[in-house]
Design an enzyme around this catalytic site. Structure first.
Site, PDB file in Angstrom:
ATOM      1  CG  ASP A 210      15.345  38.685  22.998  1.00 32.98           C
ATOM      2  OD1 ASP A 210      14.860  39.382  22.082  1.00 32.98           O
ATOM      3  OD2 ASP A 210      14.681  38.273  23.954  1.00 32.98           O
ATOM      4  CG  ASP A 421      18.397  40.095  30.554  1.00 27.39           C
ATOM      5  OD1 ASP A 421      17.175  39.862  30.455  1.00 27.39           O
ATOM      6  OD2 ASP A 421      19.262  39.243  30.285  1.00 27.39           O
TER       7      ASP A 421
END
Ligand code: NAG
Ligand code: NAG
Length: 512
Positions: A210, A421
């Site tokens: 990320d 996730d």
């Protein structure tokens, strides 16, 4: 009264100053949502106020037409109140506060819209019963079967699970957090090692990273975020935000158009996270899928602030994509769709971000305050991804950020989510929660003390289940043996893998 653009910018600046001063004693002159920023930093509060006024101006006049009478009054009023207050001219005038224009699809090169040879998504089956689909994502480090669960390895390690065991459990995509890796060991060191695959010696399985923004903003909006995540499943990584906030005080994060300044929770050193710097860091880390910088607003937020936040995320994401396209290095970039649970803003976000050459779509931002709200959000939002065949929205993978409890997985999959996730399975393992086909069990419970010969889960073939029984696991947890957490986490990872495999089969059979 007609006012020029220049003088109105000046007015906002003066007013910002005046109001800051006013609010020291009287709190009425600043919009409520800006006052909320005072908890974090004075700078954010000022810039919030300026943005607030500017956005109002942009929306009504687009900076070209004349302001309406009504606005003239507002500005004049603000001007009047500032005159009496802002006699002190010591502060140097700041640069024009005009927000940069939003980049359009035409600002990106034509080739960026062509399919990539190193990253491809194929849809193998579309359920006849729902929006669910079975697919396969091809990356430079192997394939990802979808719908797929993405395990979270915050510091490039799963909590309690050896990557080799995760491989055996058929865990494919793994999520690592740029924020943590930036602070330690640093992106340069991972680049020196040859990237995250070589560093972890996990050579033939894919990674996703990320931007780091999520953690940075979790610091800023700590209390609200904690409130939001109190249900557990909604939190992505970390879990230390309380700790951060206490240690760093109110100025742990400062946000500007450039990016976000924050302090390291390790040693207090200052970092600047910009759209460009996160992309550079993620290139050094070298995951197969990377994510642009976005702003994570808190769940409880004034709509006007949310509007500004979504716009800023769009500008940051476009900048990130430009930086990424300078040197693609065999990486795919997913955008992050924002807008909270606001239908209009979500739609705007989907429309804008899907018009740019991203390789996939992540669903981020505030996803509601529970499973029910998430379900409702996905209900009306996911069909947007099936519209507009010209940009091939339908043919790109969709990732749900930070949520992967079993109920939400099923809710998301039938609405067209491909991957999701969460650190949920490994986190609950630490507390002795074992996921099984008959629901989760708390292995610390005394009722398992004599469960000799009973597998954790009857159907499971993981290394834990093939060697140990419930009674031994109960004992290990009660004795606080470190291996207990490992054995439980390994099983939970296997459970998620089996669950996703079952779900894929159910879609293939058009059962869901
Ligand atoms: C792109 O990045 C790779 C890996 O960091 C580097 O070796 C290469 O020189 C870069 N190419 C350009 C054109 O900057
Ligand atoms: C475990 O192994 C058995 C025997 O090979 C097999 O029938 C079963 O489907 C496996 N379980 C799972 C969850 O894959």
């Amino acid at each position: 009264m007609r006012i020029t653009r220049k003088s109105s910018i000046m007015t906002w600046w003066l007013c910002g100053m005046a109001c800051d001063r006013l609010t020291a004693t009287r709190k009425w002159s600043m919009p409520r949502q800006c006052l909320a920023f005072s908890r974090y930093s004075i700078t954010s509060r000022r810039s919030c106020y300026r943005n607030h006024r500017m956005t109002a101006q942009i929306q009504s006049s687009s900076f070209t037409s004349d302001a309406t009478e009504e606005e003239d009054d507002t500005i004049r009023d603000a001007d009047d109140s500032s005159k009496s207050q802002s006699t002190n001219k010591a502060r140097p005038p700041q640069k024009a506060h005009r927000l940069p224009p939003l980049q359009t699809p035409l600002d990106f090169p034509d080739w960026a819209y062509e399919p990539r040879d190193f990253f491809r998504f194929e849809i193998l089956h579309q359920s006849a019963k729902s929006q669910a689909r079975v697919g396969r994502i091809h990356t430079p480090h192997g394939t990802i079967d979808t719908p797929g669960y993405v395990a979270v390895a915050t510091n490039a390690a799963l909590k309690g699970v050896d990557f080799r065991h995760a491989d055996q459990a058929n865990q494919q995509l793994i999520f690592a957090n740029t924020y943590h890796l930036l602070l330690h060991p640093g992106a340069d060191l991972i680049a020196e090692a040859g990237g995250i695959h070589k560093f972890t010696n996990r050579l033939d399985r894919p990674f996703i990273t990320d931007s780091g923004g999520f953690q940075v903003f979790s610091l800023a909006y700590g209390s609200v975020h904690e409130e939001l995540s109190s249900k557990g499943e909604l939190k992505r990584a970390g879990g230390k935000s309380r700790h951060y906030r206490n240690d760093l005080g109110k100025d742990a994060v400062k946000v500007s158009e450039e990016g976000a300044y924050f302090r390291s929770y390790r040693d207090g050193s200052k970092f600047l996270l910009t759209p460009e710097s996160t992309v550079q860091a993620q290139k050094k880390i070298g995951a197969d899928i990377i994510i642009p910088l976005d702003e994570l607003p808190p769940y409880h937020i004034d709509r006007q602030v949310l509007v500004e936040s979504v716009d800023r995320s769009h500008r940051w994401e476009a900048r990130s994509l430009q930086e990424h396209l300078k040197n693609i290095t065999q990486q795919a970039m997913y955008c992050v769709v924002h807008g909270g649970i606001d239908r209009e803003l979500r739609t705007k976000s989907v429309e804008y971000l899907t018009s740019l050459p991203f390789d996939g779509y992540a669903i981020g931002g505030s996803l509601g305050n529970g499973k029910q709200e998430l379900k409702e959000l996905l209900d009306w939002m996911m069909p947007l991804f099936d519209e507009d065949s010209s940009t091939n929205r339908r043919g790109k993978p969709r990732h749900l950020l930070g949520i992967a409890d079993e109920e939400s997985i099923r809710n998301a999959v039938v609405r067209g989510i491909d991957t999701m996730d969460s650190c949920y399975p490994t986190r609950v393992a630490r507390h002795g929660t074992i996921l099984t086909m008959e629901g989760s069990i708390k292995i610390k419970s005394g009722k398992f003390a004599r469960s000799f010969g009973a597998k954790l889960d009857e159907r499971c073939n993981c290394t834990t289940c093939t060697h140990y029984d419930r009674a031994y696991l109960w004992h290990l947890f009660k004795a606080n043996e470190p291996i207990a957490v490992s054995l439980a986490a390994q099983h939970n990872i296997q459970y998620m893998s089996d669950l996703m495999s079952d779900i894929r089969q159910e879609i293939m059979d058009d059962k869901i």
